[in-house]
Design a protein around this motif. Sequence first.
Motif, PDB file in Angstrom:
ATOM      1  N   GLU A  34       0.839  -1.203   0.000  1.00 45.12           N
ATOM      2  CA  GLU A  34       0.000   0.000   0.000  1.00 45.12           C
ATOM      3  C   GLU A  34       0.866   1.242   0.000  1.00 45.12           C
ATOM      4  OE1 GLU A  34      -3.255   1.093  -0.126  1.00 45.12           O
ATOM      5  OE2 GLU A  34      -3.527  -0.919  -0.868  1.00 45.12           O
ATOM      6  N   PRO A  35       0.478   2.263  -0.723  1.00 47.68           N
ATOM      7  CA  PRO A  35      -0.737   2.472  -1.526  1.00 47.68           C
ATOM      8  C   PRO A  35      -0.509   2.304  -3.025  1.00 47.68           C
ATOM      9  CG  PRO A  35       0.231   4.593  -1.081  1.00 47.68           C
ATOM     10  CD  PRO A  35       1.150   3.543  -0.475  1.00 47.68           C
ATOM     11  N   ASP A  36       0.381   1.434  -3.445  1.00 45.50           N
ATOM     12  CA  ASP A  36       0.716   1.270  -4.846  1.00 45.50           C
ATOM     13  C   ASP A  36      -0.464   0.708  -5.649  1.00 45.50           C
ATOM     14  OD1 ASP A  36       3.067   1.150  -6.874  1.00 45.50           O
ATOM     15  OD2 ASP A  36       2.093  -0.819  -7.039  1.00 45.50           O
ATOM     16  N   GLU A  37      -0.817   1.394  -6.739  1.00 44.10           N
ATOM     17  CA  GLU A  37      -1.957   0.976  -7.568  1.00 44.10           C
ATOM     18  C   GLU A  37      -1.732  -0.372  -8.248  1.00 44.10           C
ATOM     19  OE1 GLU A  37      -5.074   2.105  -7.904  1.00 44.10           O
ATOM     20  OE2 GLU A  37      -4.588   3.551  -6.332  1.00 44.10           O
ATOM     21  N   ARG A  38      -0.515  -0.645  -8.675  1.00 38.43           N
ATOM     22  CA  ARG A  38      -0.249  -1.940  -9.318  1.00 38.43           C
ATOM     23  C   ARG A  38      -0.359  -3.081  -8.316  1.00 38.43           C
ATOM     24  NH1 ARG A  38       4.636  -0.313 -13.409  1.00 38.43           N
ATOM     25  NH2 ARG A  38       3.295   0.815 -14.862  1.00 38.43           N
ATOM     26  N   ALA A  39       0.095  -2.855  -7.108  1.00 43.96           N
ATOM     27  CA  ALA A  39      -0.059  -3.872  -6.057  1.00 43.96           C
ATOM     28  C   ALA A  39      -1.539  -4.105  -5.785  1.00 43.96           C
ATOM     29  CB  ALA A  39       0.658  -3.434  -4.782  1.00 43.96           C
ATOM     30  N   ARG A  40      -2.301  -3.028  -5.742  1.00 38.45           N
ATOM     31  CA  ARG A  40      -3.748  -3.157  -5.529  1.00 38.45           C
ATOM     32  C   ARG A  40      -4.402  -3.959  -6.649  1.00 38.45           C
ATOM     33  NH1 ARG A  40      -5.415   2.973  -3.673  1.00 38.45           N
ATOM     34  NH2 ARG A  40      -4.594   2.824  -1.547  1.00 38.45           N
ATOM     35  N   GLU A  41      -3.982  -3.689  -7.884  1.00 39.14           N
ATOM     36  CA  GLU A  41      -4.541  -4.406  -9.024  1.00 39.14           C
ATOM     37  C   GLU A  41      -4.206  -5.891  -8.964  1.00 39.14           C
ATOM     38  OE1 GLU A  41      -4.279  -4.438 -13.902  1.00 39.14           O
ATOM     39  OE2 GLU A  41      -3.609  -2.672 -12.810  1.00 39.14           O
ATOM     40  N   ARG A  42      -2.973  -6.226  -8.621  1.00 41.73           N
ATOM     41  CA  ARG A  42      -2.587  -7.642  -8.500  1.00 41.73           C
ATOM     42  C   ARG A  42      -3.381  -8.326  -7.380  1.00 41.73           C
ATOM     43  NH1 ARG A  42       2.378  -5.274  -9.129  1.00 41.73           N
ATOM     44  NH2 ARG A  42       2.948  -5.618  -6.950  1.00 41.73           N
ATOM     45  N   ALA A  43      -3.531  -7.641  -6.259  1.00 38.74           N
ATOM     46  CA  ALA A  43      -4.282  -8.211  -5.138  1.00 38.74           C
ATOM     47  C   ALA A  43      -5.756  -8.385  -5.503  1.00 38.74           C
ATOM     48  CB  ALA A  43      -4.134  -7.326  -3.903  1.00 38.74           C
ATOM     49  N   TYR A  44      -6.321  -7.388  -6.189  1.00 36.41           N
ATOM     50  CA  TYR A  44      -7.720  -7.470  -6.614  1.00 36.41           C
ATOM     51  C   TYR A  44      -7.924  -8.670  -7.534  1.00 36.41           C
ATOM     52  CZ  TYR A  44     -11.907  -6.509  -9.357  1.00 36.41           C
ATOM     53  OH  TYR A  44     -13.111  -6.629  -9.994  1.00 36.41           O
ATOM     54  N   ASN A  45      -7.046  -8.828  -8.514  1.00 33.53           N
ATOM     55  CA  ASN A  45      -7.161  -9.947  -9.452  1.00 33.53           C
ATOM     56  C   ASN A  45      -6.985 -11.287  -8.746  1.00 33.53           C
ATOM     57  OD1 ASN A  45      -7.689  -8.328 -11.693  1.00 33.53           O
ATOM     58  ND2 ASN A  45      -5.524  -8.075 -12.150  1.00 33.53           N
ATOM     59  N   PHE A  46      -6.047 -11.352  -7.813  1.00 34.18           N
ATOM     60  CA  PHE A  46      -5.837 -12.569  -7.035  1.00 34.18           C
ATOM     61  C   PHE A  46      -7.099 -12.903  -6.235  1.00 34.18           C
ATOM     62  CE2 PHE A  46      -4.560 -14.795  -3.182  1.00 34.18           C
ATOM     63  CZ  PHE A  46      -3.801 -15.833  -3.698  1.00 34.18           C
ATOM     64  N   ALA A  47      -7.659 -11.898  -5.571  1.00 35.64           N
ATOM     65  CA  ALA A  47      -8.879 -12.100  -4.780  1.00 35.64           C
ATOM     66  C   ALA A  47     -10.020 -12.583  -5.670  1.00 35.64           C
ATOM     67  CB  ALA A  47      -9.261 -10.805  -4.065  1.00 35.64           C
ATOM     68  N   LYS A  48     -10.182 -11.943  -6.803  1.00 36.82           N
ATOM     69  CA  LYS A  48     -11.263 -12.299  -7.726  1.00 36.82           C
ATOM     70  C   LYS A  48     -11.127 -13.742  -8.197  1.00 36.82           C
ATOM     71  CE  LYS A  48     -13.500 -10.658 -11.911  1.00 36.82           C
ATOM     72  NZ  LYS A  48     -13.450  -9.680 -13.006  1.00 36.82           N
ATOM     73  N   HIS A  50     -10.084 -16.121  -6.603  1.00 38.78           N
ATOM     74  CA  HIS A  50     -10.418 -17.010  -5.492  1.00 38.78           C
ATOM     75  C   HIS A  50     -11.791 -16.712  -4.895  1.00 38.78           C
ATOM     76  CE1 HIS A  50      -6.077 -17.421  -5.956  1.00 38.78           C
ATOM     77  NE2 HIS A  50      -6.294 -18.668  -5.568  1.00 38.78           N
ATOM     78  N   GLY A  51     -12.625 -16.012  -5.663  1.00 38.35           N
ATOM     79  CA  GLY A  51     -14.002 -15.760  -5.251  1.00 38.35           C
ATOM     80  C   GLY A  51     -14.143 -14.789  -4.098  1.00 38.35           C
ATOM     81  N   CYS A  52     -13.189 -13.864  -3.968  1.00 34.12           N
ATOM     82  CA  CYS A  52     -13.196 -12.919  -2.859  1.00 34.12           C
ATOM     83  C   CYS A  52     -13.211 -11.477  -3.358  1.00 34.12           C
ATOM     84  CB  CYS A  52     -11.953 -13.113  -1.988  1.00 34.12           C
ATOM     85  SG  CYS A  52     -11.921 -14.687  -1.121  1.00 34.12           S
ATOM     86  N   ILE A  53     -13.537 -10.594  -2.443  1.00 32.39           N
ATOM     87  CA  ILE A  53     -13.402  -9.162  -2.661  1.00 32.39           C
ATOM     88  C   ILE A  53     -12.374  -8.654  -1.665  1.00 32.39           C
ATOM     89  CG2 ILE A  53     -15.753  -8.865  -3.534  1.00 32.39           C
ATOM     90  CD1 ILE A  53     -16.494  -7.768  -0.727  1.00 32.39           C
ATOM     91  N   ILE A  54     -11.915  -7.433  -1.883  1.00 27.72           N
ATOM     92  CA  ILE A  54     -10.913  -6.842  -0.993  1.00 27.72           C
ATOM     93  C   ILE A  54     -11.499  -5.636  -0.300  1.00 27.72           C
ATOM     94  CG2 ILE A  54      -8.776  -5.505  -0.962  1.00 27.72           C
ATOM     95  CD1 ILE A  54      -7.567  -7.381  -2.854  1.00 27.72           C
ATOM     96  N   GLU A  55     -11.192  -5.508   0.976  1.00 34.45           N
ATOM     97  CA  GLU A  55     -11.500  -4.309   1.744  1.00 34.45           C
ATOM     98  C   GLU A  55     -10.195  -3.816   2.357  1.00 34.45           C
ATOM     99  OE1 GLU A  55     -14.704  -4.737   4.546  1.00 34.45           O
ATOM    100  OE2 GLU A  55     -15.908  -5.872   3.108  1.00 34.45           O
ATOM    101  N   ASN A  56      -9.844  -2.579   2.039  1.00 35.87           N
ATOM    102  CA  ASN A  56      -8.636  -1.977   2.589  1.00 35.87           C
ATOM    103  C   ASN A  56      -9.017  -1.249   3.878  1.00 35.87           C
ATOM    104  OD1 ASN A  56      -6.184  -0.812   3.099  1.00 35.87           O
ATOM    105  ND2 ASN A  56      -6.110   0.397   1.236  1.00 35.87           N
TER     106      ASN A  56
END
Length: 69
Positions: A34-48, A50-56
């Motif tokens: 955090e707060p890197d946008e590319r890290a957020r994008e990778r985490a979002y895609n990883f979560a998706k 695996h059937g999950c959403i992300i809450e920061n």
Amino acid sequence: MTIDDLTTALKFLKPGQMAALPYSVYEILFPPGEPDERARERAYNFAKQHGCIIENKIAEQQVWFKKPT
């Protein structure tokens, strides 16, 4: 924790449950963290994948991977 550990944890989540990652662990799994946008994008895609959403949770300095209800 490794990305494989997180994958396993997410696999066993039931709807409404979550796995919380402190920013320090999130930074290791999704550099540079955090707060890197590319890290957020990778985490979002990883979560998706695996059937999950992300809450920061900024106040708690955690990122939650949550299985929707």
